[in-house]
Design a protein around this motif. Structure first.
Motif, PDB file in Angstrom:
ATOM      1  N   MET A 245      41.644  42.766  43.411  1.00  0.00           N
ATOM      2  CA  MET A 245      41.112  42.718  42.067  1.00  0.00           C
ATOM      3  C   MET A 245      39.988  41.694  41.970  1.00  0.00           C
ATOM      4  O   MET A 245      38.980  41.963  41.340  1.00  0.00           O
ATOM      5  CB  MET A 245      42.259  42.421  41.098  1.00  0.00           C
ATOM      6  CG  MET A 245      41.896  42.496  39.649  1.00  0.00           C
ATOM      7  SD  MET A 245      41.174  41.020  38.930  1.00  0.00           S
ATOM      8  CE  MET A 245      42.183  39.740  39.515  1.00  0.00           C
ATOM      9  N   ASN A 246      40.138  40.517  42.599  1.00  0.00           N
ATOM     10  CA  ASN A 246      39.080  39.503  42.561  1.00  0.00           C
ATOM     11  C   ASN A 246      37.766  40.046  43.088  1.00  0.00           C
ATOM     12  O   ASN A 246      36.708  39.773  42.513  1.00  0.00           O
ATOM     13  CB  ASN A 246      39.485  38.267  43.360  1.00  0.00           C
ATOM     14  CG  ASN A 246      40.534  37.434  42.655  1.00  0.00           C
ATOM     15  OD1 ASN A 246      41.037  37.792  41.590  1.00  0.00           O
ATOM     16  ND2 ASN A 246      40.882  36.314  43.246  1.00  0.00           N
ATOM     17  N   ASP A 247      37.833  40.797  44.193  1.00  0.00           N
ATOM     18  CA  ASP A 247      36.614  41.368  44.767  1.00  0.00           C
ATOM     19  C   ASP A 247      35.973  42.362  43.802  1.00  0.00           C
ATOM     20  O   ASP A 247      34.748  42.392  43.662  1.00  0.00           O
ATOM     21  CB  ASP A 247      36.906  42.060  46.104  1.00  0.00           C
ATOM     22  CG  ASP A 247      37.231  41.066  47.206  1.00  0.00           C
ATOM     23  OD1 ASP A 247      36.856  39.873  47.084  1.00  0.00           O
ATOM     24  OD2 ASP A 247      37.867  41.470  48.196  1.00  0.00           O
ATOM     25  N   LEU A 248      36.784  43.155  43.128  1.00  0.00           N
ATOM     26  CA  LEU A 248      36.262  44.135  42.176  1.00  0.00           C
ATOM     27  C   LEU A 248      35.554  43.438  41.016  1.00  0.00           C
ATOM     28  O   LEU A 248      34.430  43.818  40.647  1.00  0.00           O
ATOM     29  CB  LEU A 248      37.385  45.025  41.642  1.00  0.00           C
ATOM     30  CG  LEU A 248      36.986  46.002  40.546  1.00  0.00           C
ATOM     31  CD1 LEU A 248      35.921  46.968  41.026  1.00  0.00           C
ATOM     32  CD2 LEU A 248      38.198  46.748  40.032  1.00  0.00           C
ATOM     33  N   ILE A 249      36.152  42.419  40.449  1.00  0.00           N
ATOM     34  CA  ILE A 249      35.531  41.692  39.327  1.00  0.00           C
ATOM     35  C   ILE A 249      34.237  41.032  39.794  1.00  0.00           C
ATOM     36  O   ILE A 249      33.219  41.081  39.102  1.00  0.00           O
ATOM     37  CB  ILE A 249      36.499  40.640  38.729  1.00  0.00           C
ATOM     38  CG1 ILE A 249      37.769  41.303  38.188  1.00  0.00           C
ATOM     39  CG2 ILE A 249      35.802  39.804  37.666  1.00  0.00           C
ATOM     40  CD1 ILE A 249      37.617  42.091  36.919  1.00  0.00           C
ATOM     41  N   LYS A 250      34.252  40.436  40.974  1.00  0.00           N
ATOM     42  CA  LYS A 250      33.036  39.811  41.503  1.00  0.00           C
ATOM     43  C   LYS A 250      31.937  40.855  41.675  1.00  0.00           C
ATOM     44  O   LYS A 250      30.777  40.602  41.321  1.00  0.00           O
ATOM     45  CB  LYS A 250      33.307  39.102  42.825  1.00  0.00           C
ATOM     46  CG  LYS A 250      32.045  38.437  43.362  1.00  0.00           C
ATOM     47  CD  LYS A 250      32.304  37.476  44.457  1.00  0.00           C
ATOM     48  CE  LYS A 250      31.083  36.759  44.989  1.00  0.00           C
ATOM     49  NZ  LYS A 250      29.806  37.022  44.407  1.00  0.00           N
TER      50      LYS A 250
ATOM     51  N   ASP B 107      46.591  42.901  31.989  1.00  0.00           N
ATOM     52  CA  ASP B 107      45.324  43.609  31.831  1.00  0.00           C
ATOM     53  C   ASP B 107      44.165  42.673  31.488  1.00  0.00           C
ATOM     54  O   ASP B 107      43.106  43.114  31.051  1.00  0.00           O
ATOM     55  CB  ASP B 107      45.447  44.677  30.744  1.00  0.00           C
ATOM     56  CG  ASP B 107      45.677  44.083  29.362  1.00  0.00           C
ATOM     57  OD1 ASP B 107      45.939  42.870  29.255  1.00  0.00           O
ATOM     58  OD2 ASP B 107      45.594  44.847  28.377  1.00  0.00           O
ATOM     59  N   THR B 108      44.346  41.355  31.719  1.00  0.00           N
ATOM     60  CA  THR B 108      43.327  40.368  31.360  1.00  0.00           C
ATOM     61  C   THR B 108      43.073  39.438  32.548  1.00  0.00           C
ATOM     62  O   THR B 108      44.006  39.040  33.235  1.00  0.00           O
ATOM     63  CB  THR B 108      43.791  39.528  30.148  1.00  0.00           C
ATOM     64  OG1 THR B 108      44.121  40.425  29.080  1.00  0.00           O
ATOM     65  CG2 THR B 108      42.720  38.574  29.691  1.00  0.00           C
ATOM     66  N   VAL B 109      41.787  39.122  32.743  1.00  0.00           N
ATOM     67  CA  VAL B 109      41.410  38.188  33.804  1.00  0.00           C
ATOM     68  C   VAL B 109      40.490  37.126  33.216  1.00  0.00           C
ATOM     69  O   VAL B 109      39.513  37.453  32.530  1.00  0.00           O
ATOM     70  CB  VAL B 109      40.681  38.904  34.966  1.00  0.00           C
ATOM     71  CG1 VAL B 109      40.189  37.901  35.999  1.00  0.00           C
ATOM     72  CG2 VAL B 109      41.588  39.923  35.619  1.00  0.00           C
ATOM     73  N   LEU B 110      40.831  35.865  33.479  1.00  0.00           N
ATOM     74  CA  LEU B 110      39.953  34.749  33.163  1.00  0.00           C
ATOM     75  C   LEU B 110      39.142  34.462  34.416  1.00  0.00           C
ATOM     76  O   LEU B 110      39.711  34.248  35.489  1.00  0.00           O
ATOM     77  CB  LEU B 110      40.767  33.509  32.770  1.00  0.00           C
ATOM     78  CG  LEU B 110      39.990  32.190  32.695  1.00  0.00           C
ATOM     79  CD1 LEU B 110      38.921  32.227  31.614  1.00  0.00           C
ATOM     80  CD2 LEU B 110      40.953  31.024  32.484  1.00  0.00           C
TER      81      LEU B 110
END
Length: 128
Positions: free
Chosen positions: A1-6, A77-80
């Motif tokens: 998920m981190n890679d996707l947001i980045k 469903d939330t990312v800071l």
């Protein structure tokens, strides 16, 4: 998920660089909030698009945003996202605002797609 947001943030930065503001709106929720500067926010895609057009003009259509170190915290469903945001522009020395920021972004997963709900490139410096 981190890679996707980045990857999403990198793609949004590219849309800003290339001034593809219609495409940029695909990265935001319908009710998203953009902090333009301390004390000034806009809400909704149309207002955000207009703000980015004005921001581009302020920087003489030369702004290049990039992200440095990032930290992400996910809760359902939330990312800071906390990020070192670096801005380059032809007239950066004339800007009254810092070009090296510690931004905070909030992403929400809506119908399987991660979208930015809060775009705050000033991060906690809003408290100053």
């Amino acid at each position: 998920m981190n890679d996707l947001i980045k990857e999403l943030i990198d793609a949004a930065d590219k849309a800003i660089r290339e001034e593809r503001f219609d495409d940029l709106m695909n990265f935001y929720t319908e009710d998203a909030v953009l902090v333009i500067k301390p004390g000034l926010e806009v809400q909704g895609k149309e207002a955000i698009k207009k703000a980015f057009i004005k921001i581009a003009g302020y920087f003489k259509n030369s702004i290049i945003p990039t992200q440095g170190k990032m930290l992400m915290i996910e809760a359902g469903d939330t990312v800071l996202v906390m990020s070192q945001t670096l801005l380059e522009a032809d007239n950066k020395s004339e800007s009254e605002f810092s070009m090296n920021r510690r931004a905070t972004y909030i992403y929400r997963n809506i119908d399987g797609k991660w979208l930015c709900a809060i775009d705050n490139s000033y991060g906690t410096s809003l408290l100053d």
